[in-house]
Design a protein around this motif. Sequence first.
Motif, PDB file in Angstrom:
ATOM      1  N   UNK A   1      -8.808   4.277   4.186  1.00 14.84           N
ATOM      2  CA  UNK A   1      -8.085   4.962   5.250  1.00 14.84           C
ATOM      3  C   UNK A   1      -7.687   4.112   6.370  1.00 14.84           C
ATOM      4  N   UNK A   2      -8.264   2.706   6.529  1.00 14.51           N
ATOM      5  CA  UNK A   2      -7.549   1.716   7.408  1.00 14.51           C
ATOM      6  C   UNK A   2      -6.504   1.377   6.905  1.00 14.51           C
ATOM      7  N   UNK A   3      -5.890   1.197   5.596  1.00 12.89           N
ATOM      8  CA  UNK A   3      -4.748   1.131   5.109  1.00 12.89           C
ATOM      9  C   UNK A   3      -3.719   2.173   5.629  1.00 12.89           C
ATOM     10  N   UNK A   4      -4.246   3.458   5.377  1.00 15.44           N
ATOM     11  CA  UNK A   4      -3.167   4.450   5.670  1.00 15.44           C
ATOM     12  C   UNK A   4      -3.141   4.327   7.353  1.00 15.44           C
ATOM     13  N   UNK A   5      -3.841   4.074   7.962  1.00  7.95           N
ATOM     14  CA  UNK A   5      -3.612   4.083   9.563  1.00  7.95           C
ATOM     15  C   UNK A   5      -2.721   2.712   9.750  1.00  7.95           C
ATOM     16  N   UNK A   6      -2.732   1.718   9.129  1.00 12.58           N
ATOM     17  CA  UNK A   6      -1.940   0.779   9.318  1.00 12.58           C
ATOM     18  C   UNK A   6      -0.626   1.020   9.133  1.00 12.58           C
TER      19      UNK A   6
ATOM     20  N   UNK B   1       0.868  -1.164   0.064  1.00 12.37           N
ATOM     21  CA  UNK B   1      -0.025  -0.169  -0.024  1.00 12.37           C
ATOM     22  C   UNK B   1       0.942   1.287  -0.102  1.00 12.37           C
ATOM     23  N   UNK B   2       0.676   2.139  -0.855  1.00  9.92           N
ATOM     24  CA  UNK B   2       1.375   3.359  -1.124  1.00  9.92           C
ATOM     25  C   UNK B   2       2.861   2.900  -1.210  1.00  9.92           C
ATOM     26  N   UNK B   3       3.512   1.870  -1.728  1.00 15.03           N
ATOM     27  CA  UNK B   3       4.764   1.760  -2.023  1.00 15.03           C
ATOM     28  C   UNK B   3       5.370   0.928  -0.801  1.00 15.03           C
ATOM     29  N   UNK B   4       4.589   0.519   0.367  1.00 12.66           N
ATOM     30  CA  UNK B   4       5.386   0.040   1.326  1.00 12.66           C
ATOM     31  C   UNK B   4       4.727  -1.365   1.328  1.00 12.66           C
TER      32      UNK B   4
END
Length: 461
Positions: free
Chosen positions: A176-181, A70-73
């Motif tokens: 939003x959950x993936x960002x929070x992770x 997610x987002x490169x990570x």
Amino acid sequence: MTDTTDANTIDVSAIDDRPLAAAPPPVVAVVGRPNVGKSTLVNRLIGRRAAVVQDTPGVTRDRVSYDAVWNGRQFVVVDTGGWAPDAQGMAAQIAEQAELAIAAADAVVFVVDTHVGVLDDDDAVVRVLRRSKKPVLLVANKVDDQRAEAEAAAMWNLGLGEPHPVSALTGRGSGDLLDAILDILPEAPREAVEEGGPRRVAIVGKPNVGKSSLLNKLANQQRSVVDNASGTTVDPVDELVEINGVVYRLIDTAGIRRRVKEASGHEFYASLRTQGAIERAEVCIVVIDASEPLSEQDLRILTNVEESGRALLIAFNKWDLTDEERRRYLDREIERDLVQFGWAGSVNMSALTGRHLDRLGPAIEEALAGWETRVPTGKLNAFFGRLVASHPHPVRGGKQPRILFGTQAQAGPPTFILFTSGRMDASYVRFVERRLREEFGFHGSPIHLSIRPREKRKERS
């Protein structure tokens, strides 16, 4: 204009243009009661339907990990089975399963069913989560519309911070959950350890081969355990133990000081801890039961150590239980199954009687010395020159690739980059590795070779 580049002219600056070995990604464990939507959420997080989903509690029985980006990570999502409380020891069973999941992860996603609300089972897990000190995200699942968000707000009462309303089924709120992770995952590799200090030795092997007996024998016999690393009851315990006058940090994967009995499904988390121990160690002692035939699991663990780039020492334990016939069969098994690990040292020992335990210290030091061997570039290329002259690569398709230049990129493990004039056969690469060992040693250590064929330059008009 054709390529007239000198065959001996190599762009050495390209050596470090890419990492040779990536650190293992962080781990996120998804925990919760049965049928709260954990597997559906896992599929949503990893972006594909991989986990088995069914509207029946208890479908997920094994613990399975999946790679996610997610987002490169990159990170790993572990799908865990739910727990069904029984009439006896409900809280203990819940706490045990939760601790196992938490211990193997860098962060925890705790899933609650918004439609059902908070149950006593959830409260029991929350207490464990608070004690763990691990970062936790509370997920209120099955929030399919605006009306259900009000029900999700009631999850604040659990004391785990803001609940994240999502619908694993429709994907609502998953971004939003993936960002929070990503926000709570550690930036540093989870196996990162302090440099210096005692050398780190992991004792690994399949169950019931005598890992616990060996650890206890070394610790109790030497009577020099001066420190116990803090951790939960299921975390590996590092111990400082003196062997032949040298202090080592033994990384415990056998659980000699566990207080929690191992439950069903524990093998998955044990394998994660074993992998973590291998990654944190400098040298691994792989314990094999000499009284039993070699198994596929033994070979998998040995291969895991080799691929992880750790020094290797094979300990054939329970030697006191072998007779002459079994030893003859063992010799044949070693010749047949362990030929690819001929570079590793071995000790025939008995943790129960203490037989040949005094040989462990010198064997560990020999493996570490091979693991840290570094060959000067000039000496290395002189060797390659002699090798290519006496044993050139076979001609393939009218072409004969050659080794143009070589350098050792790192030690621990010895890693070499070979710049060549073309692609090389795997058999020739293995031959080069064998000759490297004959010339420079590297006893007890794997060797990693990276072949970089020179790219042809296109003709210019």
